[in-house]
Design a protein around this motif. Structure first.
Motif, PDB file in Angstrom:
ATOM      1  N   ARG A 104      38.810  35.283   3.218  1.00  0.00           N
ATOM      2  CA  ARG A 104      37.910  35.689   4.041  1.00  0.00           C
ATOM      3  C   ARG A 104      37.105  34.452   4.686  1.00  0.00           C
ATOM      4  N   GLU A 105      36.991  33.322   4.240  1.00  0.00           N
ATOM      5  CA  GLU A 105      36.206  32.352   4.699  1.00  0.00           C
ATOM      6  C   GLU A 105      37.460  31.717   5.705  1.00  0.00           C
TER       7      GLU A 105
ATOM      8  N   THR B 230      40.090  19.945  11.942  1.00  0.00           N
ATOM      9  CA  THR B 230      39.709  19.655  10.658  1.00  0.00           C
ATOM     10  C   THR B 230      38.471  19.957  10.047  1.00  0.00           C
ATOM     11  N   GLN B 231      38.435  20.769   8.945  1.00  0.00           N
ATOM     12  CA  GLN B 231      37.014  21.147   8.567  1.00  0.00           C
ATOM     13  C   GLN B 231      37.143  21.029   6.814  1.00  0.00           C
ATOM     14  N   ARG B 232      35.986  21.307   6.544  1.00  0.00           N
ATOM     15  CA  ARG B 232      35.825  21.059   4.944  1.00  0.00           C
ATOM     16  C   ARG B 232      35.359  22.455   4.408  1.00  0.00           C
TER      17      ARG B 232
ATOM     18  N   THR C  53      43.090  21.722   7.555  1.00  0.00           N
ATOM     19  CA  THR C  53      43.428  21.512   9.011  1.00  0.00           C
ATOM     20  C   THR C  53      43.964  22.886   9.609  1.00  0.00           C
ATOM     21  N   LEU C  54      43.133  23.547  10.571  1.00  0.00           N
ATOM     22  CA  LEU C  54      43.604  24.900  11.277  1.00  0.00           C
ATOM     23  C   LEU C  54      43.811  24.562  12.663  1.00  0.00           C
ATOM     24  N   GLY C  55      44.947  25.305  12.999  1.00  0.00           N
ATOM     25  CA  GLY C  55      45.275  25.037  14.654  1.00  0.00           C
ATOM     26  C   GLY C  55      45.737  26.269  15.237  1.00  0.00           C
TER      27      GLY C  55
END
Length: 567
Positions: free
Chosen positions: A282-283, A346-348, A355-357
């Motif tokens: 979900r996150e 790029t997120q924590r 890394t989401l694209g």
């Protein structure tokens, strides 16, 4: 005070109104789809219509007593529950692609609420009420009064007022609010599923209501099980501490609760590995949605999602693929570095670097051999269309032409010589003299992908190309059409001239319209009048001409068209 009223009442109402119009336009909902004897079947619809009719009754009573303050407060309270409970809990009914009775019921209910509220608040907020009335009611009913202030004031239908249902729903709202407070104490987001919640009510009747609205509470709190219970001495909320976790830490059991006016809601914050994975899914979906919003995608735009991260992320993205794709309108989830033309960030997330694209699932670039008017990419050559067999096909309008099988055989090995546009149609002449004609409908798209990219569920046609790639025609709403015709005019026999063609003159437009008195925008959108105009160009043209959308056109010849205000 004014700013608070604007924020809590008018802006909230306008957001609900915008939500309705956006999805009604996508699904082409019109009020005449509501039958005269329609009755709400879904409990959520029956509840909000019960609240609506009670509101009508109470507002009418307050205004009869010259008490506009309390009337306004009741309208404010209704707008709050309409937005924060009904619309929020009904969103998936509007989002889903199926146009079934459930979706029609949601549209009918929300339309009824908005038109009724517009009339109720007309004495208090005349301009907002007028705008809503004109767009929601007057434009569809030429016999309706020309202004909301000339329309009859609503009358309550007391047979729709269900007080036990309203009491049960208010209990659900209270429990949900207390449950969210308990989550806040525990430091656990609502996106993280939990195992159970214990609820104590004040009366046996409320315990019965609790069972009635059990599913609503569980959905609101994102919890798997609800247990009604009497308040026990050892159920006092525990001290606030760090949230429980099962990813890289020892599993800890903690109870966090909320007490209020004799009610108690206590949540079990223990996380199993399965719950932790579902929360991470979900996150991740939430983060991808934020990327979509930041890129200003339309609500119907579909994307390709790329991702890289630790094993936990890879496992969750794979195990919850269907959920994430549905929530983010992703046609594919690719476990790889984003393509060069994709955007990425790029997120924590839960202590992990991810890394989401994302990239558009449709193409806007034009090939070198396409005409200057073309805005969609077509392939240089259609190599073999037999792979389209067995897939869900978009409607094939034959217009006296080939069957589906003949259509497939008719494009095998054919070369696209050019790409042209006529109105909203794409025309691709083939090397055998036939023409492939395509209308994207409201949500259609064309894109070229490598053959190893998974085919999304909304792809209706796949055309393999001789260079190993595929041209894919996606159409979530199935409004698009394909034709294979010797003369493309067969698919466009009723189209009028284009605005930039020499034959589009004042005299020709006047002759086409005759003595019609429809609203000016509706006339401009008719493809038999002007080819290719949609909402965007019609709105811009009327704005630049300083002509309101709802004005009607009275056409005389040979003088210029004159727009008259219906009021």
């Amino acid at each position: 005070m004014v700013n608070e009223t604007l924020r809590r009442v008018l802006l909230t109402l306008w957001n609900v109104y915008s939500f309705f119009t956006n999805y009604a336009n996508i699904d082409q909902f019109e009020p005449d789809q509501i039958t005269a004897n329609w009755q709400p079947e879904v409990e959520l619809d029956r509840w909000i219509l019960s609240e609506l009719n009670l509101l009508v009754q109470q507002v009418d009573d307050h205004l009869d007593k010259y008490n506009p303050t309390d009337a306004g407060r009741r309208i404010q309270e209704f707008i709050d529950v309409l937005s924060n409970w009904y619309v929020r809990r009904s969103r998936r009914r509007f989002w889903k692609s199926e146009s079934d009775t459930d979706k029609l019921g949601a549209y009918s209910t929300l339309y009824n609420c908005l038109t009724t509220v517009a009339k109720l608040m007309a004495p208090l907020a005349p301009f907002v009420a007028e705008q809503m009335y004109r767009n929601l009611e007057l434009r569809y009913d030429p016999e309706a009064p020309d202004s909301v202030h000339l329309a009859s004031y609503p009358i309550a239908n007391e047979s729709l007022i269900d007080r036990p249902l309203m009491d049960a729903t208010r209990l659900a709202q209270r429990v949900a609010s207390m449950g969210r407070a308990a989550r806040s104490k525990a430091g656990i987001k609502v996106r993280q599923p939990l195992a159970s919640v214990v609820v104590h009510t004040r009366t046996p009747e409320e315990n019965e209501y609790l069972d009635w609205v059990r599913s609503q509470i569980l959905e609101e709190l994102n919890i798997k099980e609800l247990q009604p219970a009497a308040l026990q001495p050892d159920s006092t909320p525990a001290r606030k501490g760090p949230p429980a976790t099962s990813r890289g830490h020892r599993v800890i059991r903690r109870i966090f609760g909320s007490l209020e006016a004799g009610y108690m809601v206590a949540i079990d914050t223990r996380l199993t590995p399965e719950l932790a994975d579902e929360g991470l899914a979900r996150e991740l979906a939430h983060r991808i949605q934020n990327l979509r919003k930041g890129a200003r995608y339309e609500i119907t735009d579909r994307i390709i999602t790329f991702y890289e991260g630790p094993d936990d992320v890879m496992r969750v993205m794979t195990g919850h693929q269907d959920y994430i794709m549905q929530e983010t309108l992703s046609e594919a989830l690719l476990a790889q570095a984003p393509d060069d033309d994709a955007s990425s960030e790029t997120q924590r997330i839960e202590g992990m670097e991810v890394t989401l694209g994302y990239a558009e699932s449709f193409l806007k670039r034009r090939p070198s051999n396409a005409s200057a008017e073309s805005t969609e990419l077509m392939p240089p050559e259609i190599h073999d269309a037999r792979a389209a067999r067995g897939r869900k096909h978009a409607p094939v309008s034959v217009a006296g032409g080939p069957s589906v099988g003949e259509f497939i055989e008719g494009v095998v090995g054919r070369r696209v010589e050019d790409v042209r546009r006529r109105g909203k149609y794409l025309i691709a002449p083939l090397d055998d003299g036939n023409h492939l004609v395509l209308h994207l409908g409201m949500t259609g798209s064309l894109r070229i992908r490598n053959a190893d990219v998974p085919v999304g569920p909304m792809v209706r046609h796949t055309f393999p190309l001789d260079d190993g790639r595929q041209l894919r025609f996606g159409d979530p709403r199935k409004f698009g059409h394909l034709w294979l015709l010797s003369d493309p005019a067969d698919a466009m026999s009723k189209m009028g001239p284009e605005p930039l063609e020499p034959c589009f003159t004042r005299e020709a437009l006047t002759a086409t319209l005759g003595n019609r008195k429809a609203p000016i925008k509706a006339l401009l959108l008719e493809q038999s009048v002007v080819a290719g105009l949609g909402n965007l160009y019609a709105d811009e043209a009327l704005f630049l001409s300083i002509i309101p959308n709802g004005w009607r056109a009275v056409w005389t010849w040979p003088s210029q068209p004159v727009c008259t205000n219906p009021s």
